[in-house]
Scaffold this motif. Structure first.
Motif, PDB file in Angstrom:
ATOM      1  N   LEU A 132       0.806  -1.220   0.000  1.00 34.30           N
ATOM      2  CA  LEU A 132       0.000   0.000   0.000  1.00 34.30           C
ATOM      3  C   LEU A 132       0.843   1.276   0.000  1.00 34.30           C
ATOM      4  CD1 LEU A 132      -2.928  -1.092   2.310  1.00 34.30           C
ATOM      5  CD2 LEU A 132      -3.183  -0.159   0.004  1.00 34.30           C
ATOM      6  N   LYS A 133       2.100   1.170   0.421  1.00 29.79           N
ATOM      7  CA  LYS A 133       2.979   2.341   0.366  1.00 29.79           C
ATOM      8  C   LYS A 133       3.179   2.811  -1.075  1.00 29.79           C
ATOM      9  CE  LYS A 133       5.585   1.313   4.584  1.00 29.79           C
ATOM     10  NZ  LYS A 133       6.917   0.931   5.155  1.00 29.79           N
ATOM     11  N   THR A 134       3.034   1.885  -2.040  1.00 31.16           N
ATOM     12  CA  THR A 134       3.255   2.255  -3.437  1.00 31.16           C
ATOM     13  C   THR A 134       2.131   3.124  -3.993  1.00 31.16           C
ATOM     14  OG1 THR A 134       2.158   0.272  -4.298  1.00 31.16           O
ATOM     15  CG2 THR A 134       4.526   0.120  -3.871  1.00 31.16           C
ATOM     16  N   VAL A 135       0.965   3.142  -3.355  1.00 30.50           N
ATOM     17  CA  VAL A 135      -0.159   3.944  -3.861  1.00 30.50           C
ATOM     18  C   VAL A 135      -0.488   5.111  -2.932  1.00 30.50           C
ATOM     19  CG1 VAL A 135      -1.153   2.073  -5.215  1.00 30.50           C
ATOM     20  CG2 VAL A 135      -1.828   2.328  -2.831  1.00 30.50           C
ATOM     21  N   LYS A 136       0.337   5.313  -1.928  1.00 26.17           N
ATOM     22  CA  LYS A 136       0.117   6.417  -0.995  1.00 26.17           C
ATOM     23  C   LYS A 136       0.130   7.765  -1.715  1.00 26.17           C
ATOM     24  CE  LYS A 136       1.833   8.238   3.413  1.00 26.17           C
ATOM     25  NZ  LYS A 136       2.903   8.114   4.464  1.00 26.17           N
ATOM     26  N   PHE A 137       0.962   7.894  -2.770  1.00 31.34           N
ATOM     27  CA  PHE A 137       1.060   9.159  -3.505  1.00 31.34           C
ATOM     28  C   PHE A 137      -0.247   9.534  -4.210  1.00 31.34           C
ATOM     29  CE2 PHE A 137       1.694   6.164  -6.873  1.00 31.34           C
ATOM     30  CZ  PHE A 137       1.355   6.806  -8.062  1.00 31.34           C
ATOM     31  N   LEU A 138      -1.117   8.551  -4.382  1.00 33.18           N
ATOM     32  CA  LEU A 138      -2.428   8.802  -4.996  1.00 33.18           C
ATOM     33  C   LEU A 138      -3.502   9.118  -3.957  1.00 33.18           C
ATOM     34  CD1 LEU A 138      -2.402   5.912  -7.640  1.00 33.18           C
ATOM     35  CD2 LEU A 138      -2.183   8.367  -8.111  1.00 33.18           C
ATOM     36  N   GLY A 139      -3.101   9.198  -2.698  1.00 29.58           N
ATOM     37  CA  GLY A 139      -4.044   9.480  -1.629  1.00 29.58           C
ATOM     38  C   GLY A 139      -4.803   8.255  -1.156  1.00 29.58           C
ATOM     39  N   VAL A 140      -4.342   7.077  -1.545  1.00 29.26           N
ATOM     40  CA  VAL A 140      -5.013   5.824  -1.183  1.00 29.26           C
ATOM     41  C   VAL A 140      -4.491   5.347   0.168  1.00 29.26           C
ATOM     42  CG1 VAL A 140      -5.325   3.396  -1.821  1.00 29.26           C
ATOM     43  CG2 VAL A 140      -5.424   5.186  -3.572  1.00 29.26           C
ATOM     44  N   ILE A 141      -5.419   4.947   1.043  1.00 29.32           N
ATOM     45  CA  ILE A 141      -5.056   4.478   2.373  1.00 29.32           C
ATOM     46  C   ILE A 141      -5.645   3.086   2.615  1.00 29.32           C
ATOM     47  CG2 ILE A 141      -4.858   6.799   3.326  1.00 29.32           C
ATOM     48  CD1 ILE A 141      -7.643   6.394   4.591  1.00 29.32           C
ATOM     49  N   ASN A 142      -5.128   2.424   3.617  1.00 25.90           N
ATOM     50  CA  ASN A 142      -5.605   1.092   3.980  1.00 25.90           C
ATOM     51  C   ASN A 142      -7.034   1.174   4.508  1.00 25.90           C
ATOM     52  OD1 ASN A 142      -5.922  -1.534   4.912  1.00 25.90           O
ATOM     53  ND2 ASN A 142      -3.885  -1.647   5.812  1.00 25.90           N
ATOM     54  N   ASP A 143      -7.928   0.357   3.954  1.00 27.92           N
ATOM     55  CA  ASP A 143      -9.318   0.343   4.428  1.00 27.92           C
ATOM     56  C   ASP A 143      -9.522  -0.662   5.565  1.00 27.92           C
ATOM     57  OD1 ASP A 143      -9.226  -2.095   3.113  1.00 27.92           O
ATOM     58  OD2 ASP A 143     -10.773  -1.602   1.629  1.00 27.92           O
ATOM     59  N   ASN A 144      -8.432  -1.348   5.950  1.00 31.39           N
ATOM     60  CA  ASN A 144      -8.470  -2.288   7.080  1.00 31.39           C
ATOM     61  C   ASN A 144      -9.513  -3.387   6.914  1.00 31.39           C
ATOM     62  OD1 ASN A 144      -6.362  -1.018   8.623  1.00 31.39           O
ATOM     63  ND2 ASN A 144      -7.821   0.613   9.086  1.00 31.39           N
ATOM     64  N   GLN A 145      -9.687  -3.827   5.687  1.00 32.43           N
ATOM     65  CA  GLN A 145     -10.565  -4.948   5.378  1.00 32.43           C
ATOM     66  C   GLN A 145      -9.721  -6.149   4.946  1.00 32.43           C
ATOM     67  OE1 GLN A 145     -14.030  -4.848   5.833  1.00 32.43           O
ATOM     68  NE2 GLN A 145     -13.364  -2.950   6.840  1.00 32.43           N
ATOM     69  N   PRO A 146     -10.266  -7.372   5.077  1.00 28.42           N
ATOM     70  CA  PRO A 146      -9.493  -8.565   4.718  1.00 28.42           C
ATOM     71  C   PRO A 146      -9.166  -8.623   3.225  1.00 28.42           C
ATOM     72  CG  PRO A 146     -11.404  -9.127   6.077  1.00 28.42           C
ATOM     73  CD  PRO A 146     -11.581  -7.701   5.644  1.00 28.42           C
ATOM     74  N   ILE A 147      -8.375  -9.622   2.852  1.00 28.08           N
ATOM     75  CA  ILE A 147      -8.102  -9.888   1.446  1.00 28.08           C
ATOM     76  C   ILE A 147      -9.388 -10.321   0.753  1.00 28.08           C
ATOM     77  CG2 ILE A 147      -5.700 -10.496   1.850  1.00 28.08           C
ATOM     78  CD1 ILE A 147      -6.603 -13.464   1.587  1.00 28.08           C
ATOM     79  N   ASP A 148      -9.378 -10.270  -0.572  1.00 33.42           N
ATOM     80  CA  ASP A 148     -10.548 -10.677  -1.357  1.00 33.42           C
ATOM     81  C   ASP A 148     -10.262 -11.969  -2.111  1.00 33.42           C
ATOM     82  OD1 ASP A 148     -12.252  -8.431  -0.832  1.00 33.42           O
ATOM     83  OD2 ASP A 148     -11.028  -7.238  -2.206  1.00 33.42           O
ATOM     84  N   TYR A 149     -11.225 -12.885  -2.053  1.00 34.17           N
ATOM     85  CA  TYR A 149     -11.179 -14.059  -2.915  1.00 34.17           C
ATOM     86  C   TYR A 149     -12.609 -14.461  -3.204  1.00 34.17           C
ATOM     87  CZ  TYR A 149      -9.686 -18.311  -5.194  1.00 34.17           C
ATOM     88  OH  TYR A 149      -9.468 -19.272  -6.141  1.00 34.17           O
ATOM     89  N   TYR A 150     -12.897 -14.721  -4.473  1.00 40.83           N
ATOM     90  CA  TYR A 150     -14.273 -15.013  -4.892  1.00 40.83           C
ATOM     91  C   TYR A 150     -14.345 -16.424  -5.462  1.00 40.83           C
ATOM     92  CZ  TYR A 150     -14.859 -10.082  -4.103  1.00 40.83           C
ATOM     93  OH  TYR A 150     -14.894  -8.841  -3.500  1.00 40.83           O
ATOM     94  N   ILE A 151     -15.126 -17.268  -4.788  1.00 40.68           N
ATOM     95  CA  ILE A 151     -15.318 -18.650  -5.234  1.00 40.68           C
ATOM     96  C   ILE A 151     -16.029 -18.623  -6.581  1.00 40.68           C
ATOM     97  CG2 ILE A 151     -16.444 -20.838  -4.668  1.00 40.68           C
ATOM     98  CD1 ILE A 151     -16.030 -20.043  -1.684  1.00 40.68           C
ATOM     99  N   LYS A 152     -15.574 -19.482  -7.483  1.00 35.86           N
ATOM    100  CA  LYS A 152     -16.003 -19.374  -8.884  1.00 35.86           C
ATOM    101  C   LYS A 152     -17.349 -20.031  -9.197  1.00 35.86           C
ATOM    102  CE  LYS A 152     -11.817 -17.785  -9.210  1.00 35.86           C
ATOM    103  NZ  LYS A 152     -11.569 -17.238  -7.903  1.00 35.86           N
TER     104      LYS A 152
END
Length: 321
Positions: A127-147
């Motif tokens: 997430l440090k790589t997108v900090k310059f865009l004003g993006v911050i951690n939303d403190n939500q889990p990872i995403d995975y979608y069963i197919k």
């Protein structure tokens, strides 16, 4: 704004890119987010609603670069930082932000058993790589979608359909896996039926464990597909597993997880369970550990104490709650 996020491998590392993609999509108004990975890992982003387009690495890097150029991206977010991604950035000339691997500190930490890497999770490092865009951690889990739609009645015996513990016994390298007798000892003490999960490479291990214990253990290794295995993890009462992809995917479902570490250590990789409420991370402190960053085919010293000497009690008590 049109953004390309790149991570080629491996399963666990790509899983931990999903919060970055989600935060980009949700926090930048009108953002179009694409993701580039190897074809073998396409399944991780299938059905992910935060990716507008999934690009797959082509047989030649030149062909991949041509595809990237044609998309006219505003930014590349390089979460891999290797020779190929460096060439992509140089040859496209697109503004980029790159994940810092801290390779020297990791090498020194491994070689001299120093603790030079702060205990910061890989997601936060990404997430440090997108900090310059004003993006911050939303403190939500990872995403995975069963197919697909799956039913427990089609995958498990009746004895296991009303509640079970999923034990992920597979892992790429020997030093990440517990010996069969240790797994057997733990399974004997669990108060619920157990479903063993893993690939064909550990099917015979699962057969040995299930035969030793009896019908309370069902060996699904090499039988269920990855999507079915993920479904079984999502429906489990709790999960026990090693440093391997399926154990990391399990974090998406916020179930109690026992994360067992042998020859590798979570702090060095930054991949301990992420945003899971109920977690036990276990491993023993001995002078020869960690012996590698990603795992080895055998214990370099022959004793394999990092797994053999782990005490069952904490794992059993946590899983029996």
């Amino acid at each position: 704004m049109k953004i390309l996020v790149i991570r080629f491998s491996s399963m666990g590392d790509i899983i931990y890119t999903t919060p970055v993609v989600r935060c980009l999509k949700k926090q930048i108004p009108g953002a179009e987010v694409h993701f580039l990975t190897k074809p073998a890992f396409k399944y991780i982003y299938d059905n992910n609603p935060y990716v507008d387009k999934l690009l797959l690495l082509k047989p030649t890097l030149s062909a991949t670069i041509q595809e990237i150029k044609a998309e006219n991206y505003d930014y590349i977010i390089d979460l891999h930082n290797n020779l190929r991604t460096t060439l992509i950035k140089l040859r496209t000339g697109i503004h980029s932000s790159t994940y810092k691997k801290q390779a020297v500190k990791k090498w020194l930490s491994l070689k001299f058993k120093l603790k030079l890497i702060p205990p910061v999770h890989l997601v936060d490092r990404y997430l440090k790589t997108v900090k310059f865009l004003g993006v911050i951690n939303d403190n939500q889990p990872i995403d995975y979608y069963i197919k697909a739609e799956h039913q427990l009645s089609e995958l498990l015996p009746a004895s296991h359909q009303k509640g079970y513990i999923a034990f992920v016994i597979g892992a790429t390298h020997f030093t990440k896996r517990m010996p069969n007798d240790k797994i057997t000892s733990i399974c004997r003490q669990l108060n619920r039926p157990v479903v063993l999960l893993g690939g064909n490479d550990v099917k015979s291990n699962g057969d040995i464990i299930a035969t030793a214990i009896g019908p309370s253990v069902y060996n699904a290794c090499g039988i269920t597909s990855l999507d079915e295995s993920v479904f079984l993890v999502s429906q489990a009462k709790s999960i026990i597993g090693f440093d391997t992809g399926l154990t990391h995917i399990a974090e998406a479902f916020n179930k109690p997880i026992v994360s067992i570490w042998g020859g590798t250590v979570p702090d060095l990789l930054g991949v301990q369970p992420y945003m899971v409420k109920d977690v036990l991370v276990t491993g023993i402190e001995i002078s020869c550990r960690p012996c590698s960053k990603f795992g080895l085919e055998k214990c370099p010293l022959g004793h394999f104490k990092c797994m053999n000497d782990i005490v069952d009690d904490d794992i059993v008590n946590f899983s029996n709650k």
